[in-house]
Design a protein around this motif. Sequence first.
Motif, PDB file in Angstrom:
ATOM      1  N   ARG A   1     -21.918  -0.874   8.070  1.00 20.31           N
ATOM      2  CA  ARG A   1     -20.913  -0.357   7.056  1.00 20.31           C
ATOM      3  C   ARG A   1     -19.837   0.225   7.637  1.00 20.31           C
ATOM      4  O   ARG A   1     -19.658   1.036   8.368  1.00 20.31           O
ATOM      5  CB  ARG A   1     -21.757   0.405   5.925  1.00 20.31           C
ATOM      6  CG  ARG A   1     -20.992   0.424   4.732  1.00 20.31           C
ATOM      7  CD  ARG A   1     -21.918   1.090   3.453  1.00 20.31           C
ATOM      8  NE  ARG A   1     -21.540   0.710   2.209  1.00 20.31           N
ATOM      9  CZ  ARG A   1     -22.117   0.971   1.135  1.00 20.31           C
ATOM     10  NH1 ARG A   1     -23.371   1.676   1.525  1.00 20.31           N
ATOM     11  NH2 ARG A   1     -21.694   0.793   0.055  1.00 20.31           N
ATOM     12  N   TRP A   2     -18.594  -0.141   7.216  1.00 27.68           N
ATOM     13  CA  TRP A   2     -17.155   0.142   7.581  1.00 27.68           C
ATOM     14  C   TRP A   2     -16.721   1.119   6.640  1.00 27.68           C
ATOM     15  O   TRP A   2     -16.467   0.627   5.250  1.00 27.68           O
ATOM     16  CB  TRP A   2     -16.449  -0.824   8.086  1.00 27.68           C
ATOM     17  CG  TRP A   2     -15.113  -0.440   8.738  1.00 27.68           C
ATOM     18  CD1 TRP A   2     -15.028   0.520   9.822  1.00 27.68           C
ATOM     19  CD2 TRP A   2     -13.859  -0.915   8.229  1.00 27.68           C
ATOM     20  NE1 TRP A   2     -13.620   0.403  10.246  1.00 27.68           N
ATOM     21  CE2 TRP A   2     -12.936  -0.028   9.079  1.00 27.68           C
ATOM     22  CE3 TRP A   2     -13.417  -1.610   7.284  1.00 27.68           C
ATOM     23  CZ2 TRP A   2     -11.432  -0.307   9.091  1.00 27.68           C
ATOM     24  CZ3 TRP A   2     -11.999  -1.677   7.257  1.00 27.68           C
ATOM     25  CH2 TRP A   2     -11.120  -1.261   8.178  1.00 27.68           C
ATOM     26  N   ASP A   3     -16.052   2.132   6.646  1.00 27.89           N
ATOM     27  CA  ASP A   3     -15.363   3.109   5.677  1.00 27.89           C
ATOM     28  C   ASP A   3     -14.072   2.881   5.493  1.00 27.89           C
ATOM     29  O   ASP A   3     -13.293   3.191   4.825  1.00 27.89           O
ATOM     30  CB  ASP A   3     -15.876   4.253   5.954  1.00 27.89           C
ATOM     31  CG  ASP A   3     -15.444   5.193   7.239  1.00 27.89           C
ATOM     32  OD1 ASP A   3     -14.498   4.610   7.756  1.00 27.89           O
ATOM     33  OD2 ASP A   3     -15.456   6.355   7.226  1.00 27.89           O
ATOM     34  N   GLY A   4     -13.334   2.011   6.437  1.00 26.58           N
ATOM     35  CA  GLY A   4     -12.098   1.737   6.419  1.00 26.58           C
ATOM     36  C   GLY A   4     -10.889   2.744   7.128  1.00 26.58           C
ATOM     37  O   GLY A   4      -9.960   2.652   7.193  1.00 26.58           O
ATOM     38  N   GLY A   5     -11.822   3.819   7.840  1.00 24.91           N
ATOM     39  CA  GLY A   5     -11.093   4.893   8.639  1.00 24.91           C
ATOM     40  C   GLY A   5      -9.986   4.341   9.617  1.00 24.91           C
ATOM     41  O   GLY A   5      -9.015   5.200   9.647  1.00 24.91           O
ATOM     42  N   ALA A   6     -10.374   3.451  10.337  1.00 27.10           N
ATOM     43  CA  ALA A   6      -9.089   3.207  11.322  1.00 27.10           C
ATOM     44  C   ALA A   6      -7.937   2.426  10.763  1.00 27.10           C
ATOM     45  O   ALA A   6      -7.055   2.257  11.346  1.00 27.10           O
ATOM     46  CB  ALA A   6      -9.917   2.071  12.325  1.00 27.10           C
ATOM     47  N   ARG A   7      -8.240   1.841   9.584  1.00 25.36           N
ATOM     48  CA  ARG A   7      -7.179   1.100   8.955  1.00 25.36           C
ATOM     49  C   ARG A   7      -5.787   1.899   8.790  1.00 25.36           C
ATOM     50  O   ARG A   7      -4.827   1.764   8.871  1.00 25.36           O
ATOM     51  CB  ARG A   7      -7.739   0.477   7.670  1.00 25.36           C
ATOM     52  CG  ARG A   7      -6.435  -0.275   6.963  1.00 25.36           C
ATOM     53  CD  ARG A   7      -7.171  -0.717   5.362  1.00 25.36           C
ATOM     54  NE  ARG A   7      -5.894  -1.326   4.826  1.00 25.36           N
ATOM     55  CZ  ARG A   7      -5.665  -0.779   3.503  1.00 25.36           C
ATOM     56  NH1 ARG A   7      -5.964   0.256   3.077  1.00 25.36           N
ATOM     57  NH2 ARG A   7      -4.666  -1.384   2.816  1.00 25.36           N
ATOM     58  N   ALA A   8      -6.165   3.296   8.291  1.00 19.76           N
ATOM     59  CA  ALA A   8      -5.123   3.980   7.683  1.00 19.76           C
ATOM     60  C   ALA A   8      -4.238   4.318   9.046  1.00 19.76           C
ATOM     61  O   ALA A   8      -2.856   4.531   8.909  1.00 19.76           O
ATOM     62  CB  ALA A   8      -5.658   5.358   7.011  1.00 19.76           C
ATOM     63  N   SER A   9      -4.788   4.631  10.207  1.00 23.87           N
ATOM     64  CA  SER A   9      -4.176   5.259  11.351  1.00 23.87           C
ATOM     65  C   SER A   9      -3.223   4.041  11.893  1.00 23.87           C
ATOM     66  O   SER A   9      -2.238   4.074  12.480  1.00 23.87           O
ATOM     67  CB  SER A   9      -5.017   5.734  12.390  1.00 23.87           C
ATOM     68  OG  SER A   9      -5.871   5.059  12.742  1.00 23.87           O
ATOM     69  N   GLU A  10      -4.021   2.903  11.856  1.00 26.58           N
ATOM     70  CA  GLU A  10      -3.208   1.656  12.269  1.00 26.58           C
ATOM     71  C   GLU A  10      -1.946   1.417  11.640  1.00 26.58           C
ATOM     72  O   GLU A  10      -1.131   1.009  12.246  1.00 26.58           O
ATOM     73  CB  GLU A  10      -4.077   0.682  12.235  1.00 26.58           C
ATOM     74  CG  GLU A  10      -3.978  -0.768  12.875  1.00 26.58           C
ATOM     75  CD  GLU A  10      -5.063  -1.820  12.929  1.00 26.58           C
ATOM     76  OE1 GLU A  10      -4.444  -2.969  12.207  1.00 26.58           O
ATOM     77  OE2 GLU A  10      -5.853  -1.645  13.404  1.00 26.58           O
ATOM     78  N   GLU A  11      -2.073   1.184  10.151  1.00 26.88           N
ATOM     79  CA  GLU A  11      -0.898   1.091   9.283  1.00 26.88           C
ATOM     80  C   GLU A  11       0.171   2.076   9.529  1.00 26.88           C
ATOM     81  O   GLU A  11       1.101   1.908   9.491  1.00 26.88           O
ATOM     82  CB  GLU A  11      -1.190   1.228   7.945  1.00 26.88           C
ATOM     83  CG  GLU A  11      -2.044  -0.362   7.491  1.00 26.88           C
ATOM     84  CD  GLU A  11      -2.065  -0.462   6.090  1.00 26.88           C
ATOM     85  OE1 GLU A  11      -2.663  -1.234   5.713  1.00 26.88           O
ATOM     86  OE2 GLU A  11      -1.589   0.494   5.154  1.00 26.88           O
ATOM     87  N   SER A  12      -0.489   3.196   9.804  1.00 29.11           N
ATOM     88  CA  SER A  12       0.612   4.674  10.179  1.00 29.11           C
ATOM     89  C   SER A  12       1.385   4.049  11.252  1.00 29.11           C
ATOM     90  O   SER A  12       2.569   4.590  11.328  1.00 29.11           O
ATOM     91  CB  SER A  12       0.102   5.843  10.148  1.00 29.11           C
ATOM     92  OG  SER A  12       0.725   6.790  10.575  1.00 29.11           O
ATOM     93  N   ARG A  13       0.785   3.847  12.523  1.00 28.87           N
ATOM     94  CA  ARG A  13       1.537   3.648  13.692  1.00 28.87           C
ATOM     95  C   ARG A  13       2.339   2.395  13.530  1.00 28.87           C
ATOM     96  O   ARG A  13       3.514   2.425  13.942  1.00 28.87           O
ATOM     97  CB  ARG A  13       0.353   3.113  14.785  1.00 28.87           C
ATOM     98  CG  ARG A  13      -0.386   4.358  15.402  1.00 28.87           C
ATOM     99  CD  ARG A  13      -1.051   4.041  16.709  1.00 28.87           C
ATOM    100  NE  ARG A  13      -2.062   2.860  16.319  1.00 28.87           N
ATOM    101  CZ  ARG A  13      -3.300   2.982  16.142  1.00 28.87           C
ATOM    102  NH1 ARG A  13      -3.661   4.337  15.842  1.00 28.87           N
ATOM    103  NH2 ARG A  13      -4.207   2.264  15.893  1.00 28.87           N
ATOM    104  N   SER A  14       1.849   1.330  12.681  1.00 31.24           N
ATOM    105  CA  SER A  14       2.684   0.205  12.360  1.00 31.24           C
ATOM    106  C   SER A  14       3.964   0.582  11.651  1.00 31.24           C
ATOM    107  O   SER A  14       5.155   0.017  12.021  1.00 31.24           O
ATOM    108  CB  SER A  14       1.988  -0.996  11.685  1.00 31.24           C
ATOM    109  OG  SER A  14       0.945  -1.374  12.403  1.00 31.24           O
ATOM    110  N   ALA A  15       3.936   1.395  10.710  1.00 35.38           N
ATOM    111  CA  ALA A  15       4.977   1.928   9.783  1.00 35.38           C
ATOM    112  C   ALA A  15       5.999   2.387  10.771  1.00 35.38           C
ATOM    113  O   ALA A  15       7.250   2.162  10.559  1.00 35.38           O
ATOM    114  CB  ALA A  15       4.455   2.834   8.697  1.00 35.38           C
TER     115      ALA A  15
END
Length: 148
Positions: free
Chosen positions: A110-124
């Motif tokens: 199960r994945w909690d989506g944790g890496a998504r926020a930091s990845e989007e932040s870097r992209s932004a």
Amino acid sequence: MDRVSDELPELPEYAERVLDVAEQIPPGRVMTYGDVAEWLGEGGPRQVGRVMALYGGAAPWWRVVRADGALLPGHELRALGHYRDESTPLREASRAVEGHLPRLDMRRARWDGGARASEESRSARAGDIPAARTAGAEREVGGGAAHI
């Protein structure tokens, strides 16, 4: 006589959001239908399941799963192939279970989506548009898990 359009019907906004989440789940990891709904703050497991059935064929549908870890009925072998290719944690079934099909090891997969926020932040910060946001324009509509 009406002329049939060559254009695909527009993907509903909620479906687009569900599929964006499905595309961000890393290989070897899964989210439940309820996890996706909670992540979005909208809908519930049934709504997410419906989106995946209708529109999920071009997305990694095998990464959005039932909370009990059971493989998608009717698509068990295809899903199992994906899980093995991606090294998704599985729990082997006992010999008493019909078909001896494993279940997902939800505790480990199960994945909690944790890496998504930091990845989007870097992209932004870099001025990039996340790939999941641009992928919707290329999605196949109507090729969901029900049609796999």
